[in-house]
Design a protein around this motif. Structure first.
Motif, short mmCIF file in Angstrom:
data_model
loop_
_atom_site.label_atom_id
_atom_site.label_comp_id
_atom_site.label_asym_id
_atom_site.label_seq_id
_atom_site.Cartn_x
_atom_site.Cartn_y
_atom_site.Cartn_z
N ILE A 204 -18.01 -3.60 -27.26
CA ILE A 204 -18.16 -4.11 -25.91
C ILE A 204 -17.48 -5.47 -25.82
CG2 ILE A 204 -19.76 -4.82 -24.10
CD1 ILE A 204 -21.84 -2.99 -25.33
N LEU A 205 -16.53 -5.61 -24.91
CA LEU A 205 -15.86 -6.89 -24.68
C LEU A 205 -16.81 -7.77 -23.86
CD1 LEU A 205 -13.27 -8.61 -24.85
CD2 LEU A 205 -12.56 -7.56 -22.69
N PRO A 206 -17.30 -8.88 -24.42
CA PRO A 206 -18.28 -9.70 -23.70
C PRO A 206 -17.67 -10.51 -22.56
CG PRO A 206 -17.78 -10.70 -25.82
CD PRO A 206 -17.07 -9.37 -25.79
N GLU B 153 -7.80 -0.06 -35.41
CA GLU B 153 -8.76 -0.33 -36.49
C GLU B 153 -9.86 0.72 -36.59
OE1 GLU B 153 -8.27 -2.45 -38.71
OE2 GLU B 153 -6.60 -3.55 -37.78
N GLY B 154 -9.77 1.78 -35.80
CA GLY B 154 -10.69 2.89 -35.99
C GLY B 154 -11.94 2.91 -35.13
N TRP B 155 -12.03 2.03 -34.13
CA TRP B 155 -13.15 2.11 -33.19
C TRP B 155 -12.97 3.35 -32.32
CZ3 TRP B 155 -17.14 -1.42 -33.44
CH2 TRP B 155 -16.90 -2.59 -34.17
N LYS C 20 -17.97 -16.32 -26.70
CA LYS C 20 -16.98 -16.65 -25.67
C LYS C 20 -15.64 -17.09 -26.27
CE LYS C 20 -19.96 -15.86 -22.41
NZ LYS C 20 -19.88 -14.61 -21.63
N ASP C 21 -15.51 -16.98 -27.57
CA ASP C 21 -14.28 -17.39 -28.22
C ASP C 21 -13.41 -16.17 -28.48
OD1 ASP C 21 -12.65 -19.43 -29.74
OD2 ASP C 21 -13.06 -17.98 -31.34
N PHE C 22 -12.23 -16.15 -27.88
CA PHE C 22 -11.36 -14.98 -28.00
C PHE C 22 -11.00 -14.71 -29.45
CE2 PHE C 22 -7.06 -13.28 -28.45
CZ PHE C 22 -7.22 -12.04 -27.84
N ALA C 23 -10.71 -15.75 -30.22
CA ALA C 23 -10.31 -15.56 -31.61
C ALA C 23 -11.42 -14.89 -32.41
CB ALA C 23 -9.93 -16.90 -32.24
N ALA C 24 -12.66 -15.29 -32.16
CA ALA C 24 -13.80 -14.70 -32.88
C ALA C 24 -13.99 -13.24 -32.48
CB ALA C 24 -15.07 -15.50 -32.61
N ILE C 25 -13.83 -12.95 -31.20
CA ILE C 25 -13.97 -11.57 -30.73
C ILE C 25 -12.88 -10.70 -31.35
CG2 ILE C 25 -13.87 -10.08 -28.70
CD1 ILE C 25 -14.98 -12.48 -27.09
N ALA C 26 -11.64 -11.19 -31.30
CA ALA C 26 -10.52 -10.42 -31.86
C ALA C 26 -10.70 -10.20 -33.36
CB ALA C 26 -9.20 -11.15 -31.57
N ARG D 211 -13.52 -9.94 -34.99
CA ARG D 211 -14.52 -8.88 -35.24
C ARG D 211 -13.94 -7.50 -34.95
NH1 ARG D 211 -16.45 -5.65 -37.11
NH2 ARG D 211 -18.56 -4.79 -37.13
N VAL D 212 -13.12 -7.38 -33.91
CA VAL D 212 -12.49 -6.09 -33.63
C VAL D 212 -11.62 -5.66 -34.80
CG1 VAL D 212 -10.89 -4.86 -32.11
CG2 VAL D 212 -12.54 -6.43 -31.13
N ARG D 213 -10.84 -6.60 -35.34
CA ARG D 213 -9.93 -6.29 -36.45
C ARG D 213 -10.67 -5.90 -37.72
NH1 ARG D 213 -6.94 -10.76 -34.16
NH2 ARG D 213 -4.92 -10.01 -33.34
#
Length: 273
Positions: free
Chosen positions: A6-8, A25-27, A256-262, A264-266
Motif C-alpha cells: 500500500i502506497l501511504p 521485486e515480486g509483489w 512519508k519519506d519516499f526513499a524509505a518507501i521505495a 521497502r518496496v525494493r
C-alpha cells in the motif's frame, strides 16, 4: 498467500515508479488510498498500469458511500481495460475523521451503510451492461444508450473486496456477497477496529460457514514486516496465513519519506522461500 504493497502517500509519478519496482521485486499487488480530498488514486493507478504488465492494481480503500457509483463504474471499467484486467476494487464506509464533514459528506453510519449497499448494486449493474435500471432510496437510474463504455475485462466482474465488521451479521453478509473480506472487529461498544491475529480464525470460520464457495474468496490482512530480515518477516506472516488470510498487505501509513518507501518496496514481499 499473495502480497501487496500500500502506497501511504505520493503522486501519480510516484505510484507509477513504485508499482514498476514492486512488479520487478515480486509483489503481487500495488494499492493506493482514496481520500475525500487529496491525490487521486485513479490517476495514479492509471499511470501505474502504463508502467506494469502483471501486478494487480487497486484501492485500499474507496469510500463508496461518498462517491457517485456511476462515476466509479466508469473509472474502474476504464482502468480494468487499460491494465488488461488487473484491477481490484476495495470498498467500505470510509473514515469520517479524514474530513467528511468538512466537505459536507454524510457521517451517519447507517445512512452510509445503505449508500454502500445501493452503490454496490449500481456499480455491478453498470459493469454488466445496458439496459440497467435501479430504484433505491439514494440512487435512481434509467437505462441509457448514450456513450456506453466497454465492459470490464474481468468477468463476471472486477473483484470487489468489502470491509466486514465481525461479528455484525449484516456487515459480514455484505462482504460475503462479493469477492473478498477486509475484516474489522467490533468492540463491546460497537466501535470497529483493525483485525487481530487472535480474532482471525473465528472470522475465517464464519466465512466458511456462511459462504457456499470459498475457493477463490480472499481474506485480507494488513501490517508491517521487516524487509531486511526475510526469515523474521516470513515468520510474522505465516500465522496469519495459517489463520485464514490469503493476502498480506504491507502498510506503513505513517511513513512519508519516499526513499524509505521505495527501499521497502525494493526489499520485496515477506515470502516464505
Amino acid at each position: 498467500m499473495q502480497f501487496g504493497f500500500i502506497l501511504p502517500f505520493g503522486d501519480a509519478r510516484t505510484a507509477a515508479e513504485l508499482a514498476h519496482i514492486a512488479e520487478m521485486e515480486g509483489w503481487d499487488g500495488f494499492f493506493m488510498w482514496e481520500p475525500v480530498w487529496g491525490i487521486d488514486p485513479w490517476v495514479g493507478l492509471a499511470a501505474a498500469a502504463m508502467r506494469t504488465s502483471t501486478i494487480r492494481l487497486g484501492t485500499m480503500l474507496t469510500p463508496l458511500p461518498i462517491r457517485k457509483p456511476w462515476k466509479l463504474a466508469s473509472e474502474t471499467a476504464t482502468l480494468d481495460n487499460l491494465s488488461g484486467g488487473r484491477l481490484i476494487l476495495s470498498v467500505g464506509l470510509g473514515a469520517p475523521e479524514t474530513g467528511f464533514a468538512r466537505f459536507g459528506e454524510d457521517t451517519d453510519r447507517k445512512r452510509r451503510a445503505a449508500r454502500l449497499d445501493e452503490g454496490l448494486h449500481v456499480l455491478t449493474g453498470l459493469w454488466a451492461g445496458q439496459p440497467f435500471s435501479f430504484e433505491g432510496e439514494y440512487y435512481h437510474l434509467q437505462p441509457t444508450d448514450f456513450s456506453v463504455p466497454p465492459p470490464p475485462v474481468q468477468q463476471p466482474r472486477i473483484p470487489i473486496w468489502v470491509v466486514g465488521a465481525y461479528p455484525s451479521h449484516k456487515s459480514m453478509q455484505r462482504a460475503l456477497r462479493y469477492d473478498g473480506l477486509i475484516p474489522n472487529v467490533l468492540d463491546a461498544e460497537g466501535k470497529a477496529g483493525n483485525v487481530t491475529l487472535e480474532a482471525l480464525p473465528a472470522i475465517a470460520k464464519y466465512v466458511r460457514e456462511h459462504r457456499a464457495n470459498t475457493d477463490s474468496y480472499q481474506i485480507i490482512a494488513e501490517g508491517l514486516t521487516s524487509g531486511s530480515d526475510r526469515p523474521a518477516a516470513a515468520a510474522k506472516v505465516q500465522p496469519w496465513q495459517d489463520a485464514g488470510a490469503t493476502w498480506w498487505l504491507e502498510s506503513n501509513w505513517e511513513e512519508k519519506d519516499f526513499a524509505a518507501i521505495a527501499h521497502r518496496v525494493r526489499q520485496g514481499p515477506p515470502r516464505y522461500t
